[in-house]
Scaffold this motif. Structure first.
Motif, short mmCIF file in Angstrom:
data_model
loop_
_atom_site.label_atom_id
_atom_site.label_comp_id
_atom_site.label_asym_id
_atom_site.label_seq_id
_atom_site.Cartn_x
_atom_site.Cartn_y
_atom_site.Cartn_z
N ALA A 26 0.82 -1.21 0.00
CA ALA A 26 0.00 0.00 0.00
C ALA A 26 0.86 1.26 0.00
O ALA A 26 0.32 2.37 0.16
N SER A 27 2.18 1.09 -0.17
CA SER A 27 3.13 2.22 -0.16
C SER A 27 3.10 2.97 1.16
O SER A 27 3.27 4.19 1.21
N VAL A 28 2.86 2.23 2.24
CA VAL A 28 2.88 2.80 3.59
C VAL A 28 4.13 2.30 4.30
O VAL A 28 4.37 1.09 4.39
N ASN A 29 4.95 3.21 4.79
CA ASN A 29 6.19 2.83 5.44
C ASN A 29 5.97 2.61 6.94
O ASN A 29 5.53 3.51 7.65
N ILE A 30 6.28 1.41 7.40
CA ILE A 30 6.28 1.10 8.82
C ILE A 30 7.73 0.96 9.25
O ILE A 30 8.44 0.08 8.77
N PRO A 31 8.23 1.82 10.14
CA PRO A 31 9.64 1.73 10.56
C PRO A 31 9.94 0.36 11.15
O PRO A 31 9.14 -0.21 11.89
N GLY A 46 10.68 -4.54 17.94
CA GLY A 46 9.42 -3.97 18.37
C GLY A 46 9.11 -2.61 17.78
O GLY A 46 8.09 -2.00 18.14
N ILE A 47 9.94 -2.11 16.89
CA ILE A 47 9.71 -0.79 16.30
C ILE A 47 8.54 -0.79 15.32
O ILE A 47 7.87 0.22 15.12
N CYS A 48 8.26 -1.94 14.72
CA CYS A 48 7.24 -2.01 13.67
C CYS A 48 5.82 -2.17 14.22
O CYS A 48 4.93 -2.64 13.51
N ARG A 56 -6.69 -4.15 22.16
CA ARG A 56 -6.31 -3.19 23.19
C ARG A 56 -4.86 -2.74 23.09
O ARG A 56 -4.53 -1.60 23.41
N THR A 57 -3.99 -3.64 22.67
CA THR A 57 -2.56 -3.31 22.65
C THR A 57 -2.00 -3.37 21.24
O THR A 57 -2.47 -4.15 20.41
N PRO A 58 -0.98 -2.54 20.94
CA PRO A 58 -0.32 -2.60 19.63
C PRO A 58 0.34 -3.96 19.41
O PRO A 58 0.68 -4.67 20.36
N THR A 59 0.50 -4.33 18.14
CA THR A 59 1.11 -5.60 17.80
C THR A 59 2.24 -5.39 16.80
O THR A 59 2.27 -4.39 16.08
N ARG A 60 3.19 -6.30 16.76
CA ARG A 60 4.33 -6.20 15.84
C ARG A 60 3.89 -6.63 14.44
O ARG A 60 3.50 -7.77 14.23
N SER A 61 3.99 -5.70 13.52
CA SER A 61 3.44 -5.93 12.18
C SER A 61 4.18 -7.01 11.40
O SER A 61 3.60 -7.64 10.52
N CYS A 62 5.45 -7.24 11.71
CA CYS A 62 6.21 -8.25 10.96
C CYS A 62 5.75 -9.66 11.29
O CYS A 62 5.86 -10.57 10.47
N ALA A 63 5.21 -9.84 12.51
CA ALA A 63 4.85 -11.18 12.97
C ALA A 63 3.34 -11.41 12.97
O ALA A 63 2.87 -12.44 13.44
N ARG A 64 2.59 -10.46 12.44
CA ARG A 64 1.12 -10.57 12.45
C ARG A 64 0.62 -10.68 11.02
O ARG A 64 0.95 -9.87 10.16
N GLN A 65 -0.21 -11.71 10.76
CA GLN A 65 -0.77 -11.91 9.43
C GLN A 65 -2.12 -11.19 9.32
O GLN A 65 -2.85 -11.05 10.31
N VAL A 66 -2.43 -10.76 8.11
CA VAL A 66 -3.69 -10.05 7.88
C VAL A 66 -4.86 -11.02 7.95
O VAL A 66 -4.73 -12.21 7.68
N THR A 67 -6.02 -10.49 8.31
CA THR A 67 -7.26 -11.25 8.31
C THR A 67 -8.35 -10.41 7.65
O THR A 67 -8.22 -9.18 7.54
N GLU A 68 -9.40 -11.04 7.20
CA GLU A 68 -10.48 -10.36 6.50
C GLU A 68 -11.06 -9.22 7.34
O GLU A 68 -11.41 -9.41 8.51
N ILE A 78 0.48 7.29 20.13
CA ILE A 78 0.96 6.21 21.00
C ILE A 78 2.00 5.35 20.30
O ILE A 78 2.99 4.93 20.90
N LEU A 79 1.81 5.11 19.00
CA LEU A 79 2.79 4.30 18.25
C LEU A 79 4.11 5.05 18.12
O LEU A 79 5.19 4.45 18.26
N ARG A 80 4.05 6.35 17.86
CA ARG A 80 5.28 7.14 17.77
C ARG A 80 6.01 7.17 19.12
O ARG A 80 7.25 7.12 19.16
N LYS A 81 5.25 7.23 20.21
CA LYS A 81 5.86 7.24 21.54
C LYS A 81 6.58 5.92 21.82
O LYS A 81 7.69 5.90 22.35
N ILE A 82 5.93 4.80 21.45
CA ILE A 82 6.55 3.48 21.63
C ILE A 82 7.85 3.40 20.84
O ILE A 82 8.88 2.95 21.35
N ARG A 83 7.81 3.83 19.58
CA ARG A 83 8.99 3.74 18.72
C ARG A 83 10.12 4.63 19.23
O ARG A 83 11.29 4.24 19.22
#
Length: 210
Positions: A26-31, A46-48, A56-68, A78-83
């Motif tokens: 989608a041409s979206v950059n996730i650090p 954990g940066i991604c 409720r909680t953020p998840t690591r995008s590299c280890a999470r598969q998409v679902t319908e 909050i994501l920028r603060k975590i990173r």
């Protein structure tokens, strides 16, 4: 194919695709910094992290598969603060000396810190003082610059199938080194240089001929 939404952008991706790879489509950059293209996710840095609607909680995008129907947010306060916090932790345990480092103009950690607006670390950390491994005829390792992303370990083990380096110790004493910390020159290292290629900082470099 599954239908998902990333930052308000709707798209279809193949089932089993990771959120990180879907964002790329989608041409979206996730650090990210520990992920290596073509290898299974490690989820070490954990940066991604991303937010998924209904969770409720953020998840690591590299280890999470998409679902319908998944709705993903990749950029929020909050994501920028975590990173930023993770990058500050990396900088706190990283020896200072960017101006004299070989990777000064090509350092992924420095670029990440700049992109996230991190110019200093609030954390007080004892600067590392490990012995530099110069036992190899072609590769020099500086554990003081290592950010423990594990990329060198993975490329050595999973791509080159040599596996001469790994993590040792725990907590603040964790480091990457060879068996019994004897140095690359006293190991089965084949001097391929792939660890140099994937290192995001200047922790591994080629020995100069000068």
């Amino acid at each position: 194919m599954v239908n998902i939404t990333i930052d308000g952008k709707k798209l279809q991706v193949a089932e089993g695709t990771s959120v990180l790879d879907a964002a790329k489509e989608a041409s979206v950059n996730i650090p990210h910094i520990c992920h290596l293209e073509g290898l299974p996710p490690e989820g070490a840095c954990g940066i991604c992290v991303v937010s998924i609607k209904g969770e409720r909680t953020p998840t690591r995008s590299c280890a999470r598969q998409v679902t319908e129907g998944m709705e993903i947010t990749t950029n929020s306060p909050i994501l920028r603060k975590i990173r930023r916090t993770i990058v500050e932790l990396m900088l706190a345990g990283h020896v200072k000396g960017c101006f004299t480092c070989e990777r000064n103009q090509n350092c992924e950690l420095l670029k990440l810190a700049f992109d996230l607006g991190v110019d200093t670390s609030r954390l007080q950390w004892k600067e590392p003082n490990y012995r530099i491994d110069d036992t190899s005829i072609s590769v020099i390792r500086d554990p003081n610059k290592c950010i423990l992303c594990g990329r060198c370990i993975r490329v050595c083990r999973e791509i080159q199938t040599v596996g001469v380096i790994d993590f040792i110790n725990r907590g603040d004493n964790t480091m990457v080194t060879t068996f019994l910390d004897r140095g690359l020159g006293n190991s089965e290292c084949v001097n391929c240089g792939q660890c140099i290629h994937v290192c995001p900082v200047g922790a591994i470099k080629e020995r100069s001929n000068i």
